[in-house]
Design a protein around this motif. Sequence first.
Motif, PDB file in Angstrom:
ATOM      1  N   GLN A   1      15.961 -15.710   7.678  1.00 56.12           N
ATOM      2  CA  GLN A   1      15.750 -14.817   6.540  1.00 56.12           C
ATOM      3  C   GLN A   1      16.360 -13.444   6.751  1.00 56.12           C
ATOM      4  OE1 GLN A   1      12.188 -12.849   5.725  1.00 56.12           O
ATOM      5  NE2 GLN A   1      11.437 -12.833   7.816  1.00 56.12           N
TER       6      GLN A   1
ATOM      7  N   GLU B   1       0.484  -2.205  -4.366  1.00 56.82           N
ATOM      8  CA  GLU B   1       0.022  -3.313  -5.222  1.00 56.82           C
ATOM      9  C   GLU B   1       1.243  -4.062  -5.731  1.00 56.82           C
ATOM     10  OE1 GLU B   1      -2.801  -3.401  -8.119  1.00 56.82           O
ATOM     11  OE2 GLU B   1      -4.371  -2.444  -6.948  1.00 56.82           O
ATOM     12  N   PRO B   2       1.201  -5.369  -5.733  1.00 54.71           N
ATOM     13  CA  PRO B   2       2.393  -6.111  -6.163  1.00 54.71           C
ATOM     14  C   PRO B   2       2.631  -5.988  -7.667  1.00 54.71           C
ATOM     15  CG  PRO B   2       0.569  -7.607  -5.750  1.00 54.71           C
ATOM     16  CD  PRO B   2       0.087  -6.248  -5.353  1.00 54.71           C
ATOM     17  N   LEU B   3       3.876  -5.840  -8.040  1.00 57.22           N
ATOM     18  CA  LEU B   3       4.238  -5.852  -9.463  1.00 57.22           C
ATOM     19  C   LEU B   3       4.531  -7.304  -9.822  1.00 57.22           C
ATOM     20  CD1 LEU B   3       4.878  -4.142 -12.001  1.00 57.22           C
ATOM     21  CD2 LEU B   3       7.237  -4.046 -11.226  1.00 57.22           C
ATOM     22  N   SER B   4       3.571  -7.891 -10.495  1.00 59.58           N
ATOM     23  CA  SER B   4       3.671  -9.325 -10.771  1.00 59.58           C
ATOM     24  C   SER B   4       3.113  -9.618 -12.154  1.00 59.58           C
ATOM     25  CB  SER B   4       2.875 -10.107  -9.706  1.00 59.58           C
ATOM     26  OG  SER B   4       2.631 -11.418 -10.146  1.00 59.58           O
TER      27      SER B   4
ATOM     28  N   GLU C   1      10.672 -11.998  -8.579  1.00 61.48           N
ATOM     29  CA  GLU C   1       9.487 -11.920  -7.725  1.00 61.48           C
ATOM     30  C   GLU C   1       8.762 -13.261  -7.634  1.00 61.48           C
ATOM     31  OE1 GLU C   1       9.761 -10.828 -10.679  1.00 61.48           O
ATOM     32  OE2 GLU C   1       7.973 -11.165 -11.870  1.00 61.48           O
TER      33      GLU C   1
ATOM     34  N   THR D   1      -5.400  -9.419  -6.257  1.00 62.51           N
ATOM     35  CA  THR D   1      -5.330  -8.546  -7.429  1.00 62.51           C
ATOM     36  C   THR D   1      -5.664  -9.284  -8.708  1.00 62.51           C
ATOM     37  OG1 THR D   1      -3.478  -7.559  -6.262  1.00 62.51           O
ATOM     38  CG2 THR D   1      -3.880  -6.773  -8.489  1.00 62.51           C
TER      39      THR D   1
ATOM     40  N   GLU E   1      15.831 -16.036   1.835  1.00 62.57           N
ATOM     41  CA  GLU E   1      15.178 -16.897   2.823  1.00 62.57           C
ATOM     42  C   GLU E   1      15.766 -18.294   2.795  1.00 62.57           C
ATOM     43  OE1 GLU E   1      10.766 -17.065   3.467  1.00 62.57           O
ATOM     44  OE2 GLU E   1      10.851 -15.737   1.739  1.00 62.57           O
TER      45      GLU E   1
ATOM     46  N   THR F   1       7.623 -16.684   5.122  1.00 65.67           N
ATOM     47  CA  THR F   1       7.656 -15.509   5.994  1.00 65.67           C
ATOM     48  C   THR F   1       6.367 -14.702   5.840  1.00 65.67           C
ATOM     49  OG1 THR F   1       8.662 -14.225   4.266  1.00 65.67           O
ATOM     50  CG2 THR F   1      10.155 -15.318   5.795  1.00 65.67           C
TER      51      THR F   1
ATOM     52  N   ALA G   1      -1.682 -10.699  -1.753  1.00 62.85           N
ATOM     53  CA  ALA G   1      -1.959  -9.512  -2.576  1.00 62.85           C
ATOM     54  C   ALA G   1      -2.114  -9.904  -4.044  1.00 62.85           C
ATOM     55  CB  ALA G   1      -0.826  -8.495  -2.413  1.00 62.85           C
ATOM     56  N   ILE G   2      -1.293 -10.835  -4.494  1.00 68.71           N
ATOM     57  CA  ILE G   2      -1.392 -11.262  -5.900  1.00 68.71           C
ATOM     58  C   ILE G   2      -2.720 -11.965  -6.132  1.00 68.71           C
ATOM     59  CG2 ILE G   2      -0.472 -12.924  -7.572  1.00 68.71           C
ATOM     60  CD1 ILE G   2       2.313 -12.104  -6.615  1.00 68.71           C
TER      61      ILE G   2
ATOM     62  N   TRP H   1       2.662 -10.998   0.179  1.00 73.64           N
ATOM     63  CA  TRP H   1       2.877 -10.877  -1.276  1.00 73.64           C
ATOM     64  C   TRP H   1       1.918 -11.804  -2.023  1.00 73.64           C
ATOM     65  CZ3 TRP H   1       5.302  -8.037  -4.863  1.00 73.64           C
ATOM     66  CH2 TRP H   1       5.603  -8.604  -6.090  1.00 73.64           C
TER      67      TRP H   1
ATOM     68  N   ARG I   1      10.983  -8.279  -4.468  1.00 78.59           N
ATOM     69  CA  ARG I   1       9.558  -8.055  -4.748  1.00 78.59           C
ATOM     70  C   ARG I   1       9.318  -6.548  -4.765  1.00 78.59           C
ATOM     71  NH1 ARG I   1       9.397 -12.631  -0.999  1.00 78.59           N
ATOM     72  NH2 ARG I   1       9.175 -11.186   0.739  1.00 78.59           N
ATOM     73  N   ILE I   2       8.510  -6.116  -5.703  1.00 73.45           N
ATOM     74  CA  ILE I   2       8.289  -4.679  -5.866  1.00 73.45           C
ATOM     75  C   ILE I   2       6.804  -4.373  -5.688  1.00 73.45           C
ATOM     76  CG2 ILE I   2       8.461  -2.740  -7.492  1.00 73.45           C
ATOM     77  CD1 ILE I   2      10.799  -4.335  -8.812  1.00 73.45           C
ATOM     78  N   TRP I   3       6.526  -3.379  -4.875  1.00 71.11           N
ATOM     79  CA  TRP I   3       5.143  -2.940  -4.674  1.00 71.11           C
ATOM     80  C   TRP I   3       5.014  -1.532  -5.241  1.00 71.11           C
ATOM     81  CZ3 TRP I   3       1.639  -5.954  -1.642  1.00 71.11           C
ATOM     82  CH2 TRP I   3       2.213  -7.066  -1.014  1.00 71.11           C
TER      83      TRP I   3
ATOM     84  N   GLU J   1      11.321  -5.010  -1.812  1.00 71.47           N
ATOM     85  CA  GLU J   1      11.601  -5.956  -0.739  1.00 71.47           C
ATOM     86  C   GLU J   1      12.724  -6.865  -1.229  1.00 71.47           C
ATOM     87  OE1 GLU J   1       7.222  -6.369   1.374  1.00 71.47           O
ATOM     88  OE2 GLU J   1       8.060  -8.072   0.257  1.00 71.47           O
TER      89      GLU J   1
ATOM     90  N   LEU K   1      15.367  -9.680   5.270  1.00 76.53           N
ATOM     91  CA  LEU K   1      14.384  -8.927   4.485  1.00 76.53           C
ATOM     92  C   LEU K   1      14.680  -7.453   4.673  1.00 76.53           C
ATOM     93  CD1 LEU K   1      11.750  -8.771   2.805  1.00 76.53           C
ATOM     94  CD2 LEU K   1      10.530  -8.627   4.967  1.00 76.53           C
TER      95      LEU K   1
END
Lengths: 817, 296
Positions: free
Chosen positions: A260, A121-124, A78, B15, A196, B2, B11-12, B8, A115-117, A192, A262
């Motif tokens: 890209q 909400e983003p998983l980060s 991510e 958050t 890219e 993109t 959002a980070i 993304w 990328r995982i939501w 996601e 996606l």
Amino acid sequence: MNRSLFPIDIQNQSHSFREELQQVGNAGVAALFPGDLCTQNPQWLLVDEGFTMAREPETESLFAIGNGYIGNRGSLAEGSPLSAPATFVAGIFEQSETPGSVPELMLLPDWTGVRIWIDHEPLSMQCGEVLEHRRILDLHHGTLWREWRHRDREGRITRLVAFRLTSLADRHLLLHSVTLKAENHSSVIRFESCMEAEDRAVSLLAPDWKPRRDSARPNVLPLALRVPGRDTTVAFGLTSHLLHTGRVAGRRAMHMDRGQILEQCEVELEAGTECHLHRIVSVFTSRDGATPFENSMRHLREVVPRGIASAVSAHVSEWETCWQTADIELEGDDTLQRALRFAAYHLISAANPDDNRVSIGARALSGPGYKGHVFWDTETYMVPFFIHTHPPAARALLEYRYHTLDAACRKALAAGFRGAMYPWESADTGDETTPEAMIAPSGEILKIRNGEMEVHVTADIAFAIWQYWQSTEDKDFFVNCGAEILLQSARFWASRGEMEPDGFYHIRHVIGPDEYHEDVDDNAYTNLMAAWNLQRGSETATLLKTNWPYAWQELSLRLRLTSEETDDWQKLASVMFIPFNPQTLLYEQFSGYFNKEHIDLKRYEPRSAAMDTILGHERIQKTDIVKQADVVLATFLLWDQIRPDARGANFRYYEPRTGHGSSLSPSVHALMAARIGDLECAQSYLRQAAEIDLGNNMGNAAGGVHAAALGGLWQAMVFGFAGFRAQSDGISFAPKLLPHWRRLSLPLLWRTRNLFVCIEPQTIRVSTPGQEPFRLRLEGGFEINACGGAAYIAERTASGWGAWQQVRAERGKDQRV
Amino acid sequence: MTAAMRDWKAAIEATSGRADERIQSIVLALDNTDESETALPVASKLSELYQAVLHVAYVGESTVKRREKRESFNLNDEKTRGAVWEQSSGDPAEFVVRLTRELREPLLVLCTALGTQRGKNRFGSMAESIFALKPQRAVLLTPERGIKPWGLRRILLAHDGTPISHPAIGPAADLAQYSGAEVIAIHVAARGEERPKARGSLAAPLYVDQPQHEWPAWAEEFMKRVVAGGALRPGVHFKLKVIGGQAGSELADVAREQGVDLVVMAWHGHWDHADCATRVVVRNAGCPVMLVYSEG
């Protein structure tokens, strides 16, 4: 309640990921943990526990995966603010139009991006709390694992296990799998999956290229791009499967343009359940065939139906095969054991025996450092590893120099010399790619003279070719490739120097391996290697005339070589100026070296930087500080022609004057210290050599691993501590174990024989399969005519080693079980 | 980038909710000496740059009425417009530190001569006492600069490559952005010191196999970290310089040679011996030094 996994992919024949993993592991592989698929023995694992963002660039290098065709850094899927995900394909260099620019290994689209939501909400790692995080590089199976448990701001705990690999069994195939478990929440999970291309690559796509989908496989998403400055196209095909245990089928959306791919997949996951995303990627370039896009699509059509398990299994099996001939086992030092496997892992990951038009760059395929350029490092530090563990890879690397021989001849001609003058830095064409200038850290602009003056690279290449030939007896290579390089390199040396009134042949205006001193005359290393090259050139001519007269006839005609010319090489070698003083037993590193200002390096210890950084470029040239093994390296490479009493004398003189400003230096010093019996010194340098990448605080692993230093570490163990030497009629050993080592065992390939050597404090045992007898020697003079299929053992005595005894070969002792 | 990637990242950022750490209060510590007054032009300018409220913390030995103080310091209205005057009570050092802790996003400014008992190579007793309490951010200056006006055109950011140095990056970038000053990020390749062992450290490379590749790559890597540390601001111009030698004296030399107006460096909260790098820089840089506390 167990529900069957539901594949979103339209293929009816899809297995569940769990089922597939079980097939691979032959056991109940837990989907969330590496289980049997990941090697359990910690000596085979490199583990990065936790997450330190500032360390991310180094971690990505160390945890890189590769198969010699493609390399990929161990980045987080991510991303993070300091992530530098990168994928490289060997031989794919781009060339900017900026004046003075040089080709560089192209940064290809990152295929690992996921990328995982969770409920939008983003998983980060940057949001919420990281409860657990580790990356595991499974050196044994060539697989990168990630385990991550995360609590987000809403208190949702999510567990993620992922692995990826670049297949060693099918070099165009890349696999990536992510398993996600919603531990305490029911949420909408959106993946996601993306790839890219950088904008600059996209803009140069062939005008007629349009995103295309294969109607037969609508789930396969293609991406193709043209390499800037080259007429080369790279094509990727990506297919993803999302499998989950929920009742509600997910939604899926795809977006692609010329820059890209996606793919968004969304599922509703109940608390305690999991889902799996696995991705299969195929890569082809126009170097592999005229239609990379079609090749990629065709490849996926073949691979996908066989399933991920089959692909993983073939990959694992290939790695296990590689380790059979490459793994050094060391009992008594777990840290060094892991470092040795780390070294071999990255070397295996860097080589492709199936492509003889590429070589290994200074940082292999693990990072953008050194722009992917190839140096003498490859032949002097890496090729010996491949000669004795995987000769086809060594041959491919040397054939790269054959395919770039024309460029080397062009360079010689342009510089006013004859024969082949290999570039100091080489890329895809073999032309010189050394940058002409640099901005020093002080802000000063410095001219880079290595391309013009560091000519020893030509002899280094010739040396590696001769070693390969001597150790493999690969006649096909020697006659068709190696001989021409040996002849053309000898011809270069015959034109590079001058006969002077003192009756000696001098080579002036060079840079030796000690690059702190530029534009010196009669560098000992260069002159010794040049003389050796002239002799081998002459010997090559004789060998060809005697054994392959037709080949000699063809080659001598084409190169306009006469016997007189090749005889002259011997004469020049005999009058080469070698700055050796028989009274002191010292080689003067170059003319005037002994008059340089002496600097006591101990006064600068401890220090946190290289000596040229501390003293500055101008100042260091006036001192006797040596950057790296120079004379010391020559005494190792030319061991048999150096007086025995001079080997130790030169080591003891130059070692305290060496600043080890190059990562190539510690391993050679470990090797030589072991050979001369200074084990305390050898141990210290061996530790330094092992820490160059793994020490994590050397300040420059971000650009990739130090591939040559890794080869040097292997050489220190094999040629230094085991004291292995390949000779014209046999092999010899001079074992020196450190006091805490209980056992050192290693496989060695020599002339089609799979030797297995086991050294313990009091014994050495060598198994010798094969038919032809050969001389087996041991330090101290004992030697025996070794027969194939037997094992030989010698015991240490009070005065050295006893005589070899033939014993019956035993499974377990004389081969890997 | 993109649209999906932009979403993304946005959002980070939303958050992760980074706190606004812009300085809101400048605390100027003064006693009744001329030396301490040399901090005023710097405090005043910083207050202007940050658009922060200036608090004058008087820690003199005698109680003086506010008007008398202003007269005795010869402070004109221009310099102290809007300033809040605070009178010490109890231990002066504790008073100053307590005041800074009570205020929002404070920055302490003081002269090294604050207080009276000075030993060789030591600062004034009150300055020593204040720093013993480890203020989060403080600007120290020596009295030699006098009360001449102070401007900010060049900032020297000292960075030893360790994550411990990172906290200095943001404040340097902030000031550069507010003032239009350029930032010279300087790294000293030190002799007589072990390589930093902290995870994620990026000291000058120990191995420079090929300088034409190593140095550009190292500089890029270094600047990436600097940027990730908060330096990426509109209009902020960064330069990087690497020198070899003893950290303290080299930093001070560069500050003088380059006509630097402010050195910004992380501070580990201790300077027990008189020759530690931080003291050497403060004493010899010839300009104010901003110390940003960083747990080490």
